[in-house]
Design a protein around this motif. Structure first.
Motif: not given
Length: 234
Positions: A105-133
Motif C-alpha cells: 500500500v502507498e498513501v500520500a495525503l495533506c490538508w489544504g485551504d480548500s474545503d473540498d475533498e479529493r481522495v483517489t484510489g487505485y488498485a494495480n495502477s487501475r483507477p477505482t472510481a467506485g471505491g472499495g476496501t
C-alpha cells in the motif's frame, strides 16, 4: 494475429520490448491518437510506479515534434505536489508491504485551504472510481489516528464518540494505491476493489504512520484537528 514467423536479426544493442500498435477502424471511433490524453495516462502511471521512466514522443508533424518524460521518484507524494503545493501542514506519505493482503500500500495525503475533498484510489495502477476496501481502510485508519490525537490533545472528552470516518474530508487531498497479487474488482463497471483483507491492512498502516506524524509536531496536529467540523467549537 501473427503475420509472420519470428526471424533472427543479430545481437541486440540493449534490452526491452517494442510493441507496434495500429488501431482498427472497425473497432475504434477515431484513429487519431491524442498526445494530451496519452500524456495524462503515462503521467498517472509514473506517479503510481516510482521506478518507471516513460518518454512520450510525437513525430507526426516534423515541423513541431513533441516529447515529454515522466519520472517521479517521490511516487504519490510527488502527485500531491503536482496537484498544487499545499499550504499549512506538510504532506505525509509512506509505502508499506502488507503480508495480510499479499501486496503493498502507498498513501500520500495533506490538508489544504480548500474545503473540498479529493481522495483517489487505485488498485494495480487501475483507477477505482467506485471505491472499495482500500479506500474504506484509508478512512478507518484516518479516523482512528485523528480520534486518538483529539483525545490526547483533550479536544475530545472521554465520553465523546469517536470521529466518523465519512466526515473527515474537508480540505483533504489523498492518493491511496494498492498493488495486489490477486485483485478482485466488483460492480457493473469493475471499478470497485473487493478484497476483504485489504481494508484492515490499509487501516493499520494509515493509523500507524499518521499517528507518528501527528505526535511529532503537536502544533501541526492542532492545525489538522482545527479543520474537522465535528471538533469546531463556536
Amino acid at each position: 494475429m501473427r503475420v509472420a514467423e519470428p526471424t533472427r536479426s543479430g545481437p541486440a544493442e540493449g534490452s526491452g520490448t517494442v510493441i507496434t500498435f495500429w488501431p482498427d477502424a472497425e473497432i475504434f471511433e477515431t484513429l487519431m491518437f491524442s498526445f494530451d490524453t496519452l500524456a495524462d495516462h503515462f503521467r498517472e502511471l509514473a506517479f503510481l510506479n516510482r521506478d518507471l521512466d516513460i518518454t512520450l514522443t510525437d513525430d507526426r508533424d516534423p515541423g513541431t515534434p513533441r516529447a515529454d518524460r515522466f519520472r517521479f521518484p517521490g511516487g504519490a507524494r510527488d502527485w500531491i505536489a503536482h496537484q498544487g503545493t499545499p499550504r499549512g501542514p506538510d504532506v505525509i506519505g509512506f509505502e508499506r508491504e502488507c503480508s495480510g493482503m499479499d501486496g503493498t500500500v502507498e498513501v500520500a495525503l495533506c490538508w489544504g485551504d480548500s474545503d473540498d475533498e479529493r481522495v483517489t484510489g487505485y488498485a494495480n495502477s487501475r483507477p477505482t472510481a467506485g471505491g472499495g476496501t482500500h479506500e474504506l481502510g484509508f478512512r478507518d485508519g484516518l479516523a482512528a489516528a485523528l480520534t486518538a490525537c483529539a483525545r490526547e490533545q483533550r479536544v475530545l472528552a472521554p465520553s465523546d464518540p469517536d470521529l466518523a470516518p465519512t466526515r473527515l474530508g474537508a480540505g483533504l487531498t489523498a492518493i491511496v494505491s494498492v498493488k495486489l497479487d490477486r485483485p478482485e474488482f466488483e460492480g457493473s463497471l469493475r471499478d470497485r476493489l473487493g478484497n476483504g483483507p485489504v481494508r484492515a491492512c490499509v487501516a493499520e498502516a494509515v493509523q500507524e504512520h499518521l499517528t507518528t506524524w501527528l505526535r511529532a509536531d503537536p502544533a501541526r496536529a492542532a492545525a489538522v484537528l482545527a479543520r474537522i467540523p465535528a471538533l469546531t467549537r463556536d
